[in-house]
Design a protein around this motif. Sequence first.
Motif, PDB file in Angstrom:
ATOM      1  N   GLY A   1       0.780  -1.233   0.000  1.00  0.00           N
ATOM      2  CA  GLY A   1       0.000   0.000   0.000  1.00  0.00           C
ATOM      3  C   GLY A   1       0.810   1.279   0.000  1.00  0.00           C
ATOM      4  N   ASN A   2       0.148   2.371  -0.433  1.00  0.00           N
ATOM      5  CA  ASN A   2       0.699   3.721  -0.451  1.00  0.00           C
ATOM      6  C   ASN A   2       1.823   3.911  -1.465  1.00  0.00           C
ATOM      7  N   ALA A   3       1.919   3.023  -2.452  1.00  0.00           N
ATOM      8  CA  ALA A   3       2.998   3.151  -3.435  1.00  0.00           C
ATOM      9  C   ALA A   3       2.878   4.457  -4.221  1.00  0.00           C
ATOM     10  N   ALA A   4       1.656   4.809  -4.627  1.00  0.00           N
ATOM     11  CA  ALA A   4       1.478   6.030  -5.417  1.00  0.00           C
ATOM     12  C   ALA A   4       1.919   7.270  -4.622  1.00  0.00           C
ATOM     13  N   ARG A   5       1.506   7.330  -3.347  1.00  0.00           N
ATOM     14  CA  ARG A   5       1.900   8.479  -2.523  1.00  0.00           C
ATOM     15  C   ARG A   5       3.409   8.538  -2.336  1.00  0.00           C
ATOM     16  N   HIS A   6       4.012   7.385  -2.111  1.00  0.00           N
ATOM     17  CA  HIS A   6       5.462   7.374  -1.921  1.00  0.00           C
ATOM     18  C   HIS A   6       6.193   7.837  -3.172  1.00  0.00           C
ATOM     19  N   HIS A   7       5.735   7.397  -4.344  1.00  0.00           N
ATOM     20  CA  HIS A   7       6.399   7.822  -5.577  1.00  0.00           C
ATOM     21  C   HIS A   7       6.151   9.306  -5.857  1.00  0.00           C
ATOM     22  N   PHE A   8       4.964   9.818  -5.501  1.00  0.00           N
ATOM     23  CA  PHE A   8       4.702  11.248  -5.672  1.00  0.00           C
ATOM     24  C   PHE A   8       5.645  12.064  -4.789  1.00  0.00           C
ATOM     25  N   GLU A   9       5.756  11.649  -3.532  1.00  0.00           N
ATOM     26  CA  GLU A   9       6.679  12.358  -2.641  1.00  0.00           C
ATOM     27  C   GLU A   9       8.127  12.155  -3.075  1.00  0.00           C
ATOM     28  N   GLY A  10       8.407  10.987  -3.669  1.00  0.00           N
ATOM     29  CA  GLY A  10       9.747  10.761  -4.207  1.00  0.00           C
ATOM     30  C   GLY A  10      10.066  11.717  -5.340  1.00  0.00           C
ATOM     31  N   LEU A  11       9.042  12.067  -6.134  1.00  0.00           N
ATOM     32  CA  LEU A  11       9.271  13.034  -7.208  1.00  0.00           C
ATOM     33  C   LEU A  11       9.575  14.425  -6.648  1.00  0.00           C
ATOM     34  N   ILE A  12       8.979  14.756  -5.510  1.00  0.00           N
ATOM     35  CA  ILE A  12       9.310  16.032  -4.866  1.00  0.00           C
ATOM     36  C   ILE A  12      10.768  16.016  -4.414  1.00  0.00           C
ATOM     37  N   VAL A  13      11.186  14.889  -3.854  1.00  0.00           N
ATOM     38  CA  VAL A  13      12.589  14.736  -3.481  1.00  0.00           C
ATOM     39  C   VAL A  13      13.468  14.820  -4.729  1.00  0.00           C
ATOM     40  N   PHE A  14      13.001  14.216  -5.825  1.00  0.00           N
ATOM     41  CA  PHE A  14      13.722  14.311  -7.095  1.00  0.00           C
ATOM     42  C   PHE A  14      13.892  15.768  -7.523  1.00  0.00           C
ATOM     43  N   GLY A  15      12.852  16.575  -7.305  1.00  0.00           N
ATOM     44  CA  GLY A  15      12.946  17.983  -7.675  1.00  0.00           C
ATOM     45  C   GLY A  15      14.060  18.695  -6.916  1.00  0.00           C
ATOM     46  N   ILE A  16      14.248  18.337  -5.658  1.00  0.00           N
ATOM     47  CA  ILE A  16      15.337  18.932  -4.884  1.00  0.00           C
ATOM     48  C   ILE A  16      16.684  18.513  -5.457  1.00  0.00           C
ATOM     49  N   GLY A  17      16.789  17.224  -5.827  1.00  0.00           N
ATOM     50  CA  GLY A  17      18.025  16.757  -6.458  1.00  0.00           C
ATOM     51  C   GLY A  17      18.270  17.431  -7.789  1.00  0.00           C
ATOM     52  N   LEU A  18      17.205  17.623  -8.558  1.00  0.00           N
ATOM     53  CA  LEU A  18      17.339  18.309  -9.846  1.00  0.00           C
ATOM     54  C   LEU A  18      17.824  19.743  -9.647  1.00  0.00           C
ATOM     55  N   ALA A  19      17.297  20.416  -8.619  1.00  0.00           N
ATOM     56  CA  ALA A  19      17.726  21.788  -8.357  1.00  0.00           C
ATOM     57  C   ALA A  19      19.207  21.832  -8.005  1.00  0.00           C
ATOM     58  N   LEU A  20      19.673  20.872  -7.211  1.00  0.00           N
ATOM     59  CA  LEU A  20      21.097  20.853  -6.839  1.00  0.00           C
ATOM     60  C   LEU A  20      21.983  20.612  -8.048  1.00  0.00           C
ATOM     61  N   THR A  21      21.645  19.596  -8.864  1.00  0.00           N
ATOM     62  CA  THR A  21      22.510  19.273 -10.001  1.00  0.00           C
ATOM     63  C   THR A  21      22.412  20.328 -11.099  1.00  0.00           C
ATOM     64  N   SER A  22      21.213  20.816 -11.361  1.00  0.00           N
ATOM     65  CA  SER A  22      21.053  21.853 -12.391  1.00  0.00           C
ATOM     66  C   SER A  22      21.745  23.141 -11.961  1.00  0.00           C
ATOM     67  N   GLY A  23      21.627  23.483 -10.669  1.00  0.00           N
ATOM     68  CA  GLY A  23      22.314  24.669 -10.176  1.00  0.00           C
ATOM     69  C   GLY A  23      23.822  24.535 -10.279  1.00  0.00           C
ATOM     70  N   ALA A  24      24.346  23.331  -9.987  1.00  0.00           N
ATOM     71  CA  ALA A  24      25.789  23.127 -10.104  1.00  0.00           C
ATOM     72  C   ALA A  24      26.240  23.246 -11.553  1.00  0.00           C
ATOM     73  N   LEU A  25      25.468  22.693 -12.485  1.00  0.00           N
ATOM     74  CA  LEU A  25      25.816  22.811 -13.909  1.00  0.00           C
ATOM     75  C   LEU A  25      25.768  24.267 -14.366  1.00  0.00           C
ATOM     76  N   ALA A  26      24.708  24.965 -13.943  1.00  0.00           N
ATOM     77  CA  ALA A  26      24.603  26.377 -14.341  1.00  0.00           C
ATOM     78  C   ALA A  26      25.765  27.180 -13.784  1.00  0.00           C
ATOM     79  N   LEU A  27      26.171  26.874 -12.555  1.00  0.00           N
ATOM     80  CA  LEU A  27      27.287  27.597 -11.948  1.00  0.00           C
ATOM     81  C   LEU A  27      28.587  27.359 -12.699  1.00  0.00           C
ATOM     82  N   VAL A  28      28.870  26.083 -13.039  1.00  0.00           N
ATOM     83  CA  VAL A  28      30.137  25.801 -13.716  1.00  0.00           C
ATOM     84  C   VAL A  28      30.148  26.361 -15.129  1.00  0.00           C
ATOM     85  N   HIS A  29      28.999  26.367 -15.800  1.00  0.00           N
ATOM     86  CA  HIS A  29      28.941  26.945 -17.145  1.00  0.00           C
ATOM     87  C   HIS A  29      28.971  28.470 -17.103  1.00  0.00           C
ATOM     88  N   GLY A  30      28.512  29.051 -16.005  1.00  0.00           N
ATOM     89  CA  GLY A  30      28.524  30.507 -15.898  1.00  0.00           C
ATOM     90  C   GLY A  30      29.888  31.073 -15.541  1.00  0.00           C
TER      91      GLY A  30
END
Length: 449
Positions: free
Chosen positions: A367-396
């Motif tokens: 049970g609760n697989a859908a909720r866990h994956h939805f919240e996992g995507l929010i966690v993914f968004g935080i990871g995306l912000a960290l990696t995208s920010g690091a790429l933008a910084l090094v390219h800038g």
Amino acid sequence: MTLIDPATSALPNPAHAGHFAAPALPLRQPRRSPVDTRTTVPVLDVTIPVHNEEKDLEECLRRLHGHLVDTFPHTFRITVADNASTDSTLKIAERMARELPELTVKRFEEKGRGNALRQVWLASPSPVLAYMDVDLSTDLAALAPLLAPLISGHSDLAIGTRLARTSRVVRGPKREFVSRSYNVLLHTLMGARFSDAQCGFKAIRADVAHQLLPHTLDNAWFFDTELLVVAERCGLRVHEVPVDWTDDPNSSVDVVRTAVADLRGMARLTRDLVTGRIPVPELRAALARGPLPASSRTSESTPRTSLFGQLVRFGFIGAASTVAYLLIFLFCRGFLDPQLANFLALIITAIANTAANRRFTFGIHGGNAARHHFEGLIVFGIGLALTSGALALVHGTTTPDRWLEVATVVGANLAATVARFLLFRLWVFRRPAAPATTITDKTTEVAAK
């Protein structure tokens, strides 16, 4: 001096009450009915698996038979399970069976302790089943405390443990290291709570064995571990007895090879539990230990809450995810800009990472697989912000080559991994506190002269 368990070592026989009587302790789970010791079949069936043991077999069988005649107050049988011996083992066992009426012999053409125990136990009419190694490394004084909780209905399985504080063990440093390391792995990676998986001194109630054994697959040394892990997942009570144990210097067991086979067995058993090949919810219901917890039904009896164990399992999954992320990023980078390549690599590995951690790190299935994956995507968004920010910084700040890009995203991904673990543990997979249930009943000892 004898070690006695005041909670469970009372054999249901008045003649032995002076040795084993004890006050009853409250149980947190429904106990089973006591074994009917007035049965016409032997109350106890002790299996001795053997392979080419012509040197020690007769002496050990006479010792065990004499001990049971002198101390066990009920009927018993000793079954010698010959596993494809090529020496005189079978002839010696058959000769002794003609001499001792309580002794029977079974011959198997296939080697393997697990195979022998499974077949003998499934065919045995006795209500209590046990086995021990033919060398009798375990002091037989521990046999009564091993059997008593099964006969009384207090426990479902009972095992001897060489790793308890009060156990007295004589063995070489290599065996000691391998044994302790293996049990640490079981506790860390599989959430096991029994202390000694491989001590050749165990017993089980037949009604429980007949439910569990058809779902075990291992035919060799991993059989013990598989049976115990499945029993714990089904919420059964495992009683532990500290033993005095002396290593047999002539043992033919290859410790390292056995340890490697056990590691393969752990991987296979984990897969079987995750895929549902072993029907834990159905077994729990059949064994009258109640349904799975209502919140996030799992294949375990309790959540995996050990921080160290979670870190180890999360680390393994994180390392695999990082490698997969790197390979996907390098592949996509060949035809996409770095930000899009990073996005695709991260979302693919994030979905797989969430699913793997949900099952393996935090022990959640169902049970609760859908909720866990939805919240996992929010966690993914935080990871995306960290990696995208690091790429933008090094390219800038510079014009990076491909390997600087890779180093940047890998470093940022590692930082995102730390954040992911904390969010998984404290938010996504956090469970409300539930009443504790006692699964492994470790022996409380008192000294009695």
